[in-house]
Design a protein around this motif. Structure first.
Motif, PDB file in Angstrom:
ATOM      1  N   ALA A  17       5.306  -5.267 -11.094  1.00  8.97           N
ATOM      2  CA  ALA A  17       4.412  -6.385 -11.157  1.00  8.97           C
ATOM      3  C   ALA A  17       5.223  -7.689 -11.997  1.00  8.97           C
ATOM      4  N   VAL A  18       6.173  -7.593 -12.791  1.00 14.02           N
ATOM      5  CA  VAL A  18       6.857  -8.502 -13.306  1.00 14.02           C
ATOM      6  C   VAL A  18       8.022  -8.972 -12.115  1.00 14.02           C
ATOM      7  N   ARG A  19       8.523  -8.253 -11.349  1.00 15.05           N
ATOM      8  CA  ARG A  19       9.475  -8.583 -10.452  1.00 15.05           C
ATOM      9  C   ARG A  19       8.891  -9.457  -9.151  1.00 15.05           C
ATOM     10  N   GLU A  20       7.413  -8.736  -9.135  1.00 11.95           N
ATOM     11  CA  GLU A  20       6.791  -9.553  -7.569  1.00 11.95           C
ATOM     12  C   GLU A  20       6.544 -10.959  -8.089  1.00 11.95           C
ATOM     13  N   VAL A  21       5.869 -11.045  -9.365  1.00 14.51           N
ATOM     14  CA  VAL A  21       5.368 -12.447  -9.702  1.00 14.51           C
ATOM     15  C   VAL A  21       6.752 -13.486  -9.761  1.00 14.51           C
ATOM     16  N   LYS A  22       7.738 -12.943 -10.219  1.00 17.72           N
ATOM     17  CA  LYS A  22       9.048 -13.789 -10.307  1.00 17.72           C
ATOM     18  C   LYS A  22       9.469 -14.063  -9.022  1.00 17.72           C
ATOM     19  N   GLU A  23       9.457 -13.061  -8.057  1.00 16.08           N
ATOM     20  CA  GLU A  23      10.111 -13.345  -6.475  1.00 16.08           C
ATOM     21  C   GLU A  23       9.068 -14.406  -5.786  1.00 16.08           C
ATOM     22  N   GLU A  24       7.765 -13.986  -6.009  1.00 14.15           N
ATOM     23  CA  GLU A  24       6.820 -14.738  -5.229  1.00 14.15           C
ATOM     24  C   GLU A  24       6.558 -16.377  -5.797  1.00 14.15           C
ATOM     25  N   VAL A  25       6.490 -16.461  -7.036  1.00 11.67           N
ATOM     26  CA  VAL A  25       6.233 -17.854  -7.493  1.00 11.67           C
ATOM     27  C   VAL A  25       7.038 -18.275  -8.513  1.00 11.67           C
ATOM     28  N   GLY A  26       7.934 -17.566  -8.831  1.00 11.59           N
ATOM     29  CA  GLY A  26       8.871 -17.958  -9.731  1.00 11.59           C
ATOM     30  C   GLY A  26       8.655 -18.122 -11.322  1.00 11.59           C
ATOM     31  N   ILE A  27       7.783 -17.486 -11.688  1.00 14.08           N
ATOM     32  CA  ILE A  27       7.355 -17.501 -13.115  1.00 14.08           C
ATOM     33  C   ILE A  27       7.468 -15.965 -13.695  1.00 14.08           C
ATOM     34  N   ASP A  28       7.383 -16.002 -15.128  1.00  8.72           N
ATOM     35  CA  ASP A  28       7.753 -14.962 -15.936  1.00  8.72           C
ATOM     36  C   ASP A  28       6.223 -14.804 -16.762  1.00  8.72           C
ATOM     37  N   ILE A  29       5.954 -13.405 -16.765  1.00  7.11           N
ATOM     38  CA  ILE A  29       4.754 -13.097 -17.185  1.00  7.11           C
ATOM     39  C   ILE A  29       4.916 -12.199 -18.367  1.00  7.11           C
ATOM     40  N   THR A  30       3.906 -11.865 -19.233  1.00  2.00           N
ATOM     41  CA  THR A  30       3.852 -11.048 -20.256  1.00  2.00           C
ATOM     42  C   THR A  30       2.496 -10.335 -20.466  1.00  2.00           C
ATOM     43  N   ASP A  31       2.560  -9.390 -21.556  1.00  2.00           N
ATOM     44  CA  ASP A  31       0.978  -8.926 -22.000  1.00  2.00           C
ATOM     45  C   ASP A  31       0.395  -8.177 -20.775  1.00  2.00           C
ATOM     46  N   LEU A  32       0.815  -7.424 -19.979  1.00  2.00           N
ATOM     47  CA  LEU A  32       0.240  -6.744 -18.837  1.00  2.00           C
ATOM     48  C   LEU A  32      -0.867  -5.607 -19.364  1.00  2.00           C
ATOM     49  N   GLN A  33      -1.770  -5.914 -18.780  1.00  2.00           N
ATOM     50  CA  GLN A  33      -2.990  -4.873 -18.845  1.00  2.00           C
ATOM     51  C   GLN A  33      -3.425  -4.216 -17.740  1.00  2.00           C
ATOM     52  N   TYR A  34      -3.636  -3.006 -17.674  1.00  2.00           N
ATOM     53  CA  TYR A  34      -4.178  -2.320 -16.554  1.00  2.00           C
ATOM     54  C   TYR A  34      -5.463  -2.341 -16.447  1.00  2.00           C
ATOM     55  N   VAL A  35      -5.841  -2.726 -15.002  1.00  2.00           N
ATOM     56  CA  VAL A  35      -7.387  -2.748 -14.907  1.00  2.00           C
ATOM     57  C   VAL A  35      -7.822  -1.530 -13.904  1.00  2.00           C
ATOM     58  N   GLY A  36      -7.403  -1.047 -12.821  1.00  2.00           N
ATOM     59  CA  GLY A  36      -7.804  -0.118 -12.204  1.00  2.00           C
ATOM     60  C   GLY A  36      -7.058   0.112 -10.839  1.00  2.00           C
ATOM     61  N   SER A  37      -7.584   0.755  -9.968  1.00  6.57           N
ATOM     62  CA  SER A  37      -6.984   1.211  -8.724  1.00  6.57           C
ATOM     63  C   SER A  37      -8.072   1.254  -7.538  1.00  6.57           C
ATOM     64  N   GLN A  38      -7.744   1.013  -6.409  1.00 12.72           N
ATOM     65  CA  GLN A  38      -8.504   1.392  -5.300  1.00 12.72           C
ATOM     66  C   GLN A  38      -7.665   1.670  -3.982  1.00 12.72           C
ATOM     67  N   PRO A  39      -7.833   2.958  -3.239  1.00 14.04           N
ATOM     68  CA  PRO A  39      -7.334   3.210  -2.155  1.00 14.04           C
ATOM     69  C   PRO A  39      -7.423   2.102  -1.062  1.00 14.04           C
ATOM     70  N   TRP A  40      -6.421   1.944  -0.381  1.00 10.46           N
ATOM     71  CA  TRP A  40      -6.468   0.714   0.691  1.00 10.46           C
ATOM     72  C   TRP A  40      -5.767   1.336   1.882  1.00 10.46           C
ATOM     73  N   PRO A  41      -6.532   1.808   2.944  1.00  8.14           N
ATOM     74  CA  PRO A  41      -5.978   2.414   4.172  1.00  8.14           C
ATOM     75  C   PRO A  41      -5.410   1.435   5.209  1.00  8.14           C
ATOM     76  N   PHE A  42      -4.140   0.762   4.633  1.00  4.67           N
ATOM     77  CA  PHE A  42      -3.945  -0.289   5.685  1.00  4.67           C
ATOM     78  C   PHE A  42      -2.337  -0.406   5.742  1.00  4.67           C
ATOM     79  N   PRO A  43      -1.565   0.740   6.136  1.00  9.96           N
ATOM     80  CA  PRO A  43      -2.529   1.884   6.413  1.00  9.96           C
ATOM     81  C   PRO A  43      -2.586   3.195   5.467  1.00  9.96           C
ATOM     82  N   HIS A  44      -1.736   3.004   4.334  1.00  5.96           N
ATOM     83  CA  HIS A  44      -1.680   4.090   3.402  1.00  5.96           C
ATOM     84  C   HIS A  44      -1.480   3.763   1.990  1.00  5.96           C
ATOM     85  N   SER A  45      -2.023   2.577   1.751  1.00  7.65           N
ATOM     86  CA  SER A  45      -1.536   1.863   0.164  1.00  7.65           C
ATOM     87  C   SER A  45      -2.527   2.259  -0.768  1.00  7.65           C
ATOM     88  N   LEU A  46      -2.052   2.258  -2.033  1.00  7.65           N
ATOM     89  CA  LEU A  46      -2.918   2.739  -3.211  1.00  7.65           C
ATOM     90  C   LEU A  46      -2.610   1.101  -4.045  1.00  7.65           C
TER      91      LEU A  46
END
Length: 266
Positions: A183-212
């Motif tokens: 999560a930290v890496r993707e945000v930095k790579e995609e929009v160049g900012i740093d984040i903190t205080d990550l809080q887990y929310v939940g998950s969802q299967p995503w069959p495109f084609p086999h993601s979670l």
């Protein structure tokens, strides 16, 4: 446990999900899973390439039926995403059926020695009888990150989305990464900012084609928005009272946006 091998008796009755090339047979007038017999399906679609048990819904067994030939009635076949509107129960079964079908299609032969593989009877796995190589369905974990700054939410439009449609940031987990590190890496790579205080929310299967999909809400720490070329077309801080077009609430990203809006609006 999911069973993937049984004697296909014509009178076998239950809910059936018919899969063809990562799509599901779901005519426009259909609103629930198809309750019928194996014999009726055979008359409509011919013998399946593979069929098996997906579990239970409302006290009835649920099965999948895989056909891979070219179909003439293209309008009757839908992406699993179209089934989000019918609730989590139906969508999750549809996602499972599509992912099982993909696993069967892509594991006909051993990636180690090239011999033919077969499905084992007690679990969802493909086994090579020659060298013993065993394969399980691939699941690609992906992180979704809703970044909050004061009373604003960061939304971006990827190069794959239409103009005006924005969502939270997302990316696949790389080898040897934790979800939080991804999560930290993707945000930095995609929009160049740093984040903190990550809080887990939940998950969802995503069959495109086999993601979670796995979701986190994070706080902005530092940096200015700088969009990653060839990945992010545009990204902005939006007031929660004035959001652009966003994903529907049936998706995990839509649910996370709704959660942020609800929290910041109090």
């Amino acid at each position: 446990m999911i069973s993937h091998s049984f004697v296909l008796q014509p009178e076998r009755r239950g809910y059936w999900l018919v899969v063809n090339r990562q799509r599901l047979y779901w005519p426009a007038e259909q609103t629930e899973l198809w309750l019928t017999t194996a014999g009726e399906l055979a008359r409509m679609f011919g013998e399946p390439e593979q069929s098996g048990d997906l579990g239970q819904l409302n006290g009835q067994p649920v099965f999948y039926w895989v056909v891979n030939d070219q179909r003439d009635d293209e309008h009757n076949w839908q992406s699993p995403r179209a089934l989000l509107a019918f609730g989590d129960g139906i969508f999750q079964l549809a996602a499972r059926a599509v992912q099982v079908a993909l696993f069967i299609q892509t594991h006909r032969y051993c990636g180690q020695c090239g011999s033919a593989m077969h499905l084992v009877s007690w679990e969802l796995a493909a086994l090579c009888s020659r060298c013993g190589h065993r394969c399980y369905p691939r699941i690609a974990p992906c992180v979704l990150i809703a970044v909050v700054k004061d009373d604003q939410l960061l939304l971006a439009r990827s190069t794959r989305h239409k103009t005006g449609f924005f969502s939270i940031l997302a990316g696949f987990v790389e080898s040897a990464e934790t979800l939080e590190q991804a999560a930290v890496r993707e945000v930095k790579e995609e929009v160049g900012i740093d984040i903190t205080d990550l809080q887990y929310v939940g998950s969802q299967p995503w069959p495109f084609p086999h993601s979670l999909m796995t979701g986190f809400i994070a706080r902005y720490q530092s940096g200015d928005i700088k969009c990653q070329p060839n990945e992010i077309e545009e990204a902005y801080w939006f007031d929660v009272a004035n959001l652009p077009e966003i994903p529907p609430v049936q998706t995990l990203s839509g649910q996370m946006i709704a959660q942020v809006v609800n929290t910041l609006s109090k």
